[in-house]
Design a protein around this motif. Sequence first.
Motif, PDB file in Angstrom:
ATOM      1  N   ALA A 242     -91.037  47.366 -51.772  1.00 32.58           N
ATOM      2  CA  ALA A 242     -89.842  46.575 -51.462  1.00 32.58           C
ATOM      3  C   ALA A 242     -90.224  45.167 -51.034  1.00 32.58           C
ATOM      4  CB  ALA A 242     -89.019  47.265 -50.377  1.00 32.58           C
ATOM      5  N   GLY A 243     -91.285  45.048 -50.228  1.00 32.76           N
ATOM      6  CA  GLY A 243     -91.726  43.720 -49.797  1.00 32.76           C
ATOM      7  C   GLY A 243     -92.149  42.854 -50.961  1.00 32.76           C
ATOM      8  N   ASP A 244     -92.914  43.423 -51.899  1.00 29.76           N
ATOM      9  CA  ASP A 244     -93.358  42.651 -53.067  1.00 29.76           C
ATOM     10  C   ASP A 244     -92.166  42.223 -53.919  1.00 29.76           C
ATOM     11  OD1 ASP A 244     -95.968  42.956 -52.264  1.00 29.76           O
ATOM     12  OD2 ASP A 244     -96.428  44.561 -53.699  1.00 29.76           O
ATOM     13  N   ALA A 245     -91.226  43.135 -54.133  1.00 28.65           N
ATOM     14  CA  ALA A 245     -90.077  42.822 -54.988  1.00 28.65           C
ATOM     15  C   ALA A 245     -89.181  41.758 -54.360  1.00 28.65           C
ATOM     16  CB  ALA A 245     -89.279  44.094 -55.254  1.00 28.65           C
ATOM     17  N   LEU A 246     -88.962  41.855 -53.063  1.00 26.91           N
ATOM     18  CA  LEU A 246     -88.091  40.888 -52.391  1.00 26.91           C
ATOM     19  C   LEU A 246     -88.743  39.513 -52.307  1.00 26.91           C
ATOM     20  CD1 LEU A 246     -86.687  43.155 -49.557  1.00 26.91           C
ATOM     21  CD2 LEU A 246     -85.360  42.130 -51.412  1.00 26.91           C
ATOM     22  N   ASN A 247     -90.031  39.486 -52.036  1.00 30.51           N
ATOM     23  CA  ASN A 247     -90.719  38.194 -51.973  1.00 30.51           C
ATOM     24  C   ASN A 247     -90.788  37.525 -53.334  1.00 30.51           C
ATOM     25  OD1 ASN A 247     -91.838  37.402 -49.224  1.00 30.51           O
ATOM     26  ND2 ASN A 247     -92.420  39.558 -49.295  1.00 30.51           N
ATOM     27  N   ALA A 248     -90.875  38.311 -54.396  1.00 23.13           N
ATOM     28  CA  ALA A 248     -90.864  37.734 -55.739  1.00 23.13           C
ATOM     29  C   ALA A 248     -89.499  37.150 -56.074  1.00 23.13           C
ATOM     30  CB  ALA A 248     -91.253  38.803 -56.765  1.00 23.13           C
ATOM     31  N   ALA A 249     -88.440  37.837 -55.642  1.00 22.72           N
ATOM     32  CA  ALA A 249     -87.079  37.376 -55.956  1.00 22.72           C
ATOM     33  C   ALA A 249     -86.609  36.266 -55.026  1.00 22.72           C
ATOM     34  CB  ALA A 249     -86.100  38.553 -55.877  1.00 22.72           C
ATOM     35  N   TYR A 250     -87.076  36.302 -53.775  1.00 25.73           N
ATOM     36  CA  TYR A 250     -86.637  35.333 -52.765  1.00 25.73           C
ATOM     37  C   TYR A 250     -87.848  34.828 -51.989  1.00 25.73           C
ATOM     38  CZ  TYR A 250     -82.182  37.571 -53.821  1.00 25.73           C
ATOM     39  OH  TYR A 250     -81.088  38.072 -54.476  1.00 25.73           O
TER      40      TYR A 250
ATOM     41  N   GLY B 149     -90.320  33.289 -49.522  1.00 26.35           N
ATOM     42  CA  GLY B 149     -90.114  32.855 -48.146  1.00 26.35           C
ATOM     43  C   GLY B 149     -89.153  33.707 -47.357  1.00 26.35           C
ATOM     44  N   ILE B 150     -88.645  34.780 -47.963  1.00 30.50           N
ATOM     45  CA  ILE B 150     -87.721  35.655 -47.251  1.00 30.50           C
ATOM     46  C   ILE B 150     -88.416  36.265 -46.034  1.00 30.50           C
ATOM     47  CG2 ILE B 150     -88.338  37.751 -48.517  1.00 30.50           C
ATOM     48  CD1 ILE B 150     -85.409  38.524 -48.565  1.00 30.50           C
ATOM     49  N   ARG B 151     -87.659  36.508 -44.985  1.00 28.10           N
ATOM     50  CA  ARG B 151     -88.205  37.134 -43.784  1.00 28.10           C
ATOM     51  C   ARG B 151     -87.702  38.567 -43.716  1.00 28.10           C
ATOM     52  NH1 ARG B 151     -86.709  34.507 -38.193  1.00 28.10           N
ATOM     53  NH2 ARG B 151     -84.654  35.123 -38.955  1.00 28.10           N
ATOM     54  N   ILE B 152     -88.621  39.504 -43.609  1.00 25.17           N
ATOM     55  CA  ILE B 152     -88.271  40.924 -43.577  1.00 25.17           C
ATOM     56  C   ILE B 152     -88.530  41.477 -42.184  1.00 25.17           C
ATOM     57  CG2 ILE B 152     -88.795  43.212 -44.493  1.00 25.17           C
ATOM     58  CD1 ILE B 152     -89.592  41.827 -47.118  1.00 25.17           C
ATOM     59  N   VAL B 153     -87.487  41.966 -41.556  1.00 25.69           N
ATOM     60  CA  VAL B 153     -87.576  42.580 -40.235  1.00 25.69           C
ATOM     61  C   VAL B 153     -87.539  44.091 -40.438  1.00 25.69           C
ATOM     62  CG1 VAL B 153     -86.446  42.853 -37.992  1.00 25.69           C
ATOM     63  CG2 VAL B 153     -86.487  40.612 -39.107  1.00 25.69           C
ATOM     64  N   ALA B 154     -88.656  44.742 -40.208  1.00 24.55           N
ATOM     65  CA  ALA B 154     -88.772  46.184 -40.445  1.00 24.55           C
ATOM     66  C   ALA B 154     -89.159  46.889 -39.152  1.00 24.55           C
ATOM     67  CB  ALA B 154     -89.807  46.455 -41.530  1.00 24.55           C
ATOM     68  N   PHE B 155     -88.418  47.921 -38.828  1.00 22.74           N
ATOM     69  CA  PHE B 155     -88.723  48.738 -37.649  1.00 22.74           C
ATOM     70  C   PHE B 155     -87.998  50.063 -37.814  1.00 22.74           C
ATOM     71  CE2 PHE B 155     -84.884  46.405 -36.819  1.00 22.74           C
ATOM     72  CZ  PHE B 155     -84.068  47.236 -36.084  1.00 22.74           C
ATOM     73  N   GLY B 156     -88.374  51.045 -37.027  1.00 22.36           N
ATOM     74  CA  GLY B 156     -87.631  52.293 -37.126  1.00 22.36           C
ATOM     75  C   GLY B 156     -88.423  53.513 -36.717  1.00 22.36           C
ATOM     76  N   HIS B 157     -87.896  54.645 -37.140  1.00 27.19           N
ATOM     77  CA  HIS B 157     -88.333  55.943 -36.655  1.00 27.19           C
ATOM     78  C   HIS B 157     -89.310  56.547 -37.660  1.00 27.19           C
ATOM     79  CE1 HIS B 157     -84.749  55.029 -34.369  1.00 27.19           C
ATOM     80  NE2 HIS B 157     -83.985  55.220 -35.418  1.00 27.19           N
TER      81      HIS B 157
ATOM     82  N   ASN C 102     -84.333  44.888 -42.684  1.00 32.29           N
ATOM     83  CA  ASN C 102     -83.357  43.802 -42.695  1.00 32.29           C
ATOM     84  C   ASN C 102     -83.975  42.514 -43.231  1.00 32.29           C
ATOM     85  OD1 ASN C 102     -81.836  45.748 -41.350  1.00 32.29           O
ATOM     86  ND2 ASN C 102     -82.392  44.952 -39.340  1.00 32.29           N
ATOM     87  N   GLN C 103     -83.156  41.733 -43.943  1.00 31.86           N
ATOM     88  CA  GLN C 103     -83.645  40.501 -44.562  1.00 31.86           C
ATOM     89  C   GLN C 103     -82.818  39.300 -44.112  1.00 31.86           C
ATOM     90  OE1 GLN C 103     -82.789  43.263 -46.768  1.00 31.86           O
ATOM     91  NE2 GLN C 103     -84.817  43.969 -46.193  1.00 31.86           N
ATOM     92  N   SER C 104     -83.522  38.202 -43.893  1.00 29.37           N
ATOM     93  CA  SER C 104     -82.857  36.952 -43.540  1.00 29.37           C
ATOM     94  C   SER C 104     -83.772  35.803 -43.934  1.00 29.37           C
ATOM     95  CB  SER C 104     -82.544  36.895 -42.034  1.00 29.37           C
ATOM     96  OG  SER C 104     -83.738  37.006 -41.272  1.00 29.37           O
ATOM     97  N   LYS C 105     -83.277  34.604 -43.734  1.00 33.70           N
ATOM     98  CA  LYS C 105     -84.079  33.405 -43.975  1.00 33.70           C
ATOM     99  C   LYS C 105     -84.754  32.968 -42.667  1.00 33.70           C
ATOM    100  CE  LYS C 105     -83.158  32.382 -48.347  1.00 33.70           C
ATOM    101  NZ  LYS C 105     -84.198  32.160 -49.364  1.00 33.70           N
ATOM    102  N   PRO C 106     -85.919  32.347 -42.761  1.00 34.92           N
ATOM    103  CA  PRO C 106     -86.600  31.907 -41.527  1.00 34.92           C
ATOM    104  C   PRO C 106     -85.785  30.933 -40.703  1.00 34.92           C
ATOM    105  CG  PRO C 106     -88.109  31.885 -43.385  1.00 34.92           C
ATOM    106  CD  PRO C 106     -86.749  32.138 -43.951  1.00 34.92           C
TER     107      PRO C 106
END
Length: 469
Positions: free
Chosen positions: A363-371, A373-381, A390-394
Amino acid sequence: MPGDTLIASLAAIVGDEHVITVAAEMVPFLGDWRGRYRGAARCIVRPANTAEVAAVVRACSAVGVAMVPQGGNTSHCGASIPDNSGQSVLVSLSRLNRIRDLDVPNNTMTVEAGCVLQEIQAAASREGRLFPLSLAAEGSCQIGGNLSTNAGGVQVLRYGNARELVLGLEVVLPSGEIWNGLRGLRKDNTGYDLKQLFIGAEGTLGIITAAVIKLFPQPNAVATAWLAIASPQDAVTLLGKLQAGFGAGLTACELVSDISLGMVLRHIPEAQAPLERSPWYLLVELSSSGDADALRVQFEDFLGDAMEAALVNDAVIAQSGEQAARLWDLRERISEAQKIEGFSIKHDISVPVSRIGEFLDRAGDALNAAYPGIRIVAFGHVGDGNLHYNQSKPEAGENASFMASQTDVNRIVHDIVHTLGGSISAEHGIGQLKREELQRYKSAIELDMMRAIKQAFDPKGLMNPGKVL
């Protein structure tokens, strides 16, 4: 029946002061906490007991008016927010807030839907018992909403989702009839397990008014540690070793990315990094009915071995309950910190635990290729495979426009989740946010069965319409 006649009927049931029609007073009920959804309603009605809920439902059903049940209004998916028509009646359960019974020998508590989760936890604790459902919104969320969304939280690894913590329910059906299924039995093999239809149904089949919930012995010893690790795959490996070493004593195992921690450190004034910064972290909690010192020594030995094996780069074990609370605060306030930065595209997904690392890489590779500089906030159980991704802009100012990309971002994330045999909603539900996504990823036969259940219980389609299906 004209709208004002219905409102008069509702006022006769619950009292004039508990039917809210003034626009300014309705505002807190009509928007979600994330600021994403805002609806309209004919009125807000606040019944005080199950009989009043049933009477409200009968009055609305008689004139074909839709109802939207609402608890603490902490939904992430807009499940408790009405549409914009202004025709529905919002039924707030906050006045149904009594603990009806606490049966310590049976390890059960009977609670009404409007009881705040934290107050239930406290009531159990006073009797030396534990109600293990625990999540960031526990100071305001209500148990009826927790059950309606099959809430998860940080202790699912040991105790299961909300679904596993319920023995019986009381529900007002769309007809206005009351089903009393408040049985505190661990074994009851008398046909269909009806309560499970309402847990996770998000108020679309009826209104939960009370529940019999399971309690557990309060652990005598708790050990909490914050670990610096190199990768999610190391987290999965550590999880397996923790389970092998501590069994059911492993209460929680939470994965946090450094990007997520950085947002907390930036926006939460009292937050402090417990260790030197690392790409990833694990927050681990062990609990036991045995000796606290023995548990701590065992944990220290485990971490020493893990560091020798290069699975852990650094670690800190909380020396007190206060220190443990501060470590948990870093994890629990990620969503709050991200909210401060503005809108983000959020995903509550689950994949098999063994494929967490693969999902994050793909998912990280695909999102960074499409967008770029995208910022990916990943956390969980990590213990149950549920990630908040979650994704947002810096730059915070770019996030509002980035929301226009949500459909495409969802497609990238959810297609990968689906390919890996995962779910597009792990613990937050469907609501209105993921209704169309559900149509894409559920099989036709699953959707047909769900529609048949909805039709059987709510043939008029008046119970929380526009949610889930």
